[in-house]
Design a protein around this motif. Structure first.
Motif, PDB file in Angstrom:
ATOM      1  N   PHE A  98       0.830  -1.247  -0.020  1.00  0.00           N
ATOM      2  CA  PHE A  98      -0.247  -0.017   0.015  1.00  0.00           C
ATOM      3  C   PHE A  98       0.945   1.088   0.117  1.00  0.00           C
ATOM      4  O   PHE A  98       1.738   1.251   0.765  1.00  0.00           O
ATOM      5  N   SER A  99       0.758   2.189  -1.002  1.00  0.00           N
ATOM      6  CA  SER A  99       1.534   3.493  -1.079  1.00  0.00           C
ATOM      7  C   SER A  99       0.486   4.397  -0.714  1.00  0.00           C
ATOM      8  O   SER A  99      -0.337   4.770  -1.462  1.00  0.00           O
ATOM      9  N   LEU A 100       0.781   5.269   0.240  1.00  0.00           N
ATOM     10  CA  LEU A 100      -0.015   6.442   0.726  1.00  0.00           C
ATOM     11  C   LEU A 100       0.743   7.803   0.767  1.00  0.00           C
ATOM     12  O   LEU A 100       1.907   7.856   1.013  1.00  0.00           O
ATOM     13  N   ASP A 101       0.046   8.809   0.037  1.00  0.00           N
ATOM     14  CA  ASP A 101       0.626  10.153  -0.106  1.00  0.00           C
ATOM     15  C   ASP A 101      -0.077  10.874   1.134  1.00  0.00           C
ATOM     16  O   ASP A 101      -1.271  11.024   0.728  1.00  0.00           O
ATOM     17  N   LEU A 102       0.681  11.571   2.034  1.00  0.00           N
ATOM     18  CA  LEU A 102       0.089  12.372   3.068  1.00  0.00           C
ATOM     19  C   LEU A 102       0.545  13.772   2.990  1.00  0.00           C
ATOM     20  O   LEU A 102       1.541  14.049   2.466  1.00  0.00           O
ATOM     21  N   PRO A 103      -0.334  14.650   3.555  1.00  0.00           N
ATOM     22  CA  PRO A 103      -0.256  15.956   3.267  1.00  0.00           C
ATOM     23  C   PRO A 103       0.909  16.618   3.929  1.00  0.00           C
ATOM     24  O   PRO A 103       1.733  17.553   3.920  1.00  0.00           O
ATOM     25  N   THR A 104       1.242  15.806   5.263  1.00  0.00           N
ATOM     26  CA  THR A 104       2.456  16.177   6.275  1.00  0.00           C
ATOM     27  C   THR A 104       2.984  14.814   6.737  1.00  0.00           C
ATOM     28  O   THR A 104       2.724  13.699   6.113  1.00  0.00           O
ATOM     29  N   LYS A 105       4.137  14.687   7.382  1.00  0.00           N
ATOM     30  CA  LYS A 105       4.751  13.365   7.798  1.00  0.00           C
ATOM     31  C   LYS A 105       4.072  12.547   8.359  1.00  0.00           C
ATOM     32  O   LYS A 105       2.829  12.729   9.117  1.00  0.00           O
ATOM     33  N   ASP A 106       4.200  11.402   7.876  1.00  0.00           N
ATOM     34  CA  ASP A 106       3.437  10.233   8.281  1.00  0.00           C
ATOM     35  C   ASP A 106       3.160  10.018   9.898  1.00  0.00           C
ATOM     36  O   ASP A 106       2.004   9.220  10.304  1.00  0.00           O
ATOM     37  N   ASN A 107       4.031  10.244  10.746  1.00  0.00           N
ATOM     38  CA  ASN A 107       3.847   9.987  12.124  1.00  0.00           C
ATOM     39  C   ASN A 107       2.746  10.984  12.762  1.00  0.00           C
ATOM     40  O   ASN A 107       2.404  10.640  13.862  1.00  0.00           O
ATOM     41  N   ASN A 108       2.307  11.989  11.887  1.00  0.00           N
ATOM     42  CA  ASN A 108       0.986  12.728  12.533  1.00  0.00           C
ATOM     43  C   ASN A 108      -0.294  11.976  12.343  1.00  0.00           C
ATOM     44  O   ASN A 108      -1.162  12.356  13.071  1.00  0.00           O
ATOM     45  N   TYR A 109      -0.421  10.695  11.789  1.00  0.00           N
ATOM     46  CA  TYR A 109      -1.628  10.084  11.340  1.00  0.00           C
ATOM     47  C   TYR A 109      -1.614   8.802  12.129  1.00  0.00           C
ATOM     48  O   TYR A 109      -0.857   7.925  11.784  1.00  0.00           O
ATOM     49  N   ALA A 110      -2.666   8.367  12.892  1.00  0.00           N
ATOM     50  CA  ALA A 110      -2.948   7.055  13.142  1.00  0.00           C
ATOM     51  C   ALA A 110      -4.196   6.561  12.257  1.00  0.00           C
ATOM     52  O   ALA A 110      -5.078   7.086  11.854  1.00  0.00           O
ATOM     53  N   TYR A 111      -3.775   5.487  11.500  1.00  0.00           N
ATOM     54  CA  TYR A 111      -4.651   4.777  10.606  1.00  0.00           C
ATOM     55  C   TYR A 111      -4.660   3.322  10.606  1.00  0.00           C
ATOM     56  O   TYR A 111      -3.484   2.709  10.988  1.00  0.00           O
ATOM     57  N   VAL A 112      -5.246   2.611  10.083  1.00  0.00           N
ATOM     58  CA  VAL A 112      -5.517   1.145   9.762  1.00  0.00           C
ATOM     59  C   VAL A 112      -5.942   0.897   8.441  1.00  0.00           C
ATOM     60  O   VAL A 112      -6.498   1.778   7.866  1.00  0.00           O
TER      61      VAL A 112
END
Length: 173
Positions: A98-112
């Motif tokens: 799975f490849s995700l592009d996030l608006p800011t650094k990935d450690n700001n988001y909790a997801y499953v």
């Protein structure tokens, strides 16, 4: 970089970014080569199973993440907690990344990230918590490698976004 001995990364894949003035770089893990990259050569990407697939979401425009354009994205409307995006691949497929592009650094988001063959029984493949390391920088594109898994449906659900962070966006790759 990033540093490889963060306590919360033990046993997990770590994205590696290399800066060199050489013509190529090779990554080794415990003495075994994980691959060689040469400057100017774009590595082959996994097929984009999401392109053109049917998508639904808790809000926003879910199909924007599946139109195949790198500038398109799904953005959740309103509060970021409890947002979800679901993809119907149309038929059972094997997913391994799975490849995700996030608006800011990935450690700001909790997801499953979960998959299902029938749309009712879900298997959790990725559980990504928020964390404050690194505090000021980090990747905005995150790639989750998972064991090859049969799936017709893929669901991404957010549970927490750090204060002051933009709502999560998704671009399926």
């Amino acid at each position: 970089l990033p540093h490889w001995n963060w306590p919360n990364r033990v046993g997990k894949n770590v994205p590696v970014f290399v800066y060199t003035n050489g013509d190529a770089a090779e990554l080794f893990l415990n003495g075994a080569s994980l691959g060689l990259r040469r400057k100017g050569e774009v590595p082959e990407r996994a097929p984009n199973l999401a392109a053109g697939a049917a998508a639904t979401a808790s809000s926003g425009e879910p199909a924007a993440a599946t139109d195949g354009h790198r500038g398109s994205e799904w953005r959740h409307d309103g509060a970021a907690a409890d947002a979800w995006w679901r993809l119907d691949l149309g038929a059972p497929r094997t997913v391994a990344q799975f490849s995700l592009d996030l608006p800011t650094k990935d450690n700001n988001y909790a997801y499953v990230i979960e998959t299902s063959e029938d749309g009712t029984a879900w298997t959790r493949l990725v559980d990504h918590p928020t964390h404050r390391i690194p505090r000021w920088s980090g990747p905005t594109r995150i790639i989750h490698e998972v064991p090859p898994t049969p799936a017709r449906y893929v669901r991404i659900a957010t549970s927490t976004v750090c204060a002051g962070t933009r709502s999560p966006t998704s671009r399926a790759n």
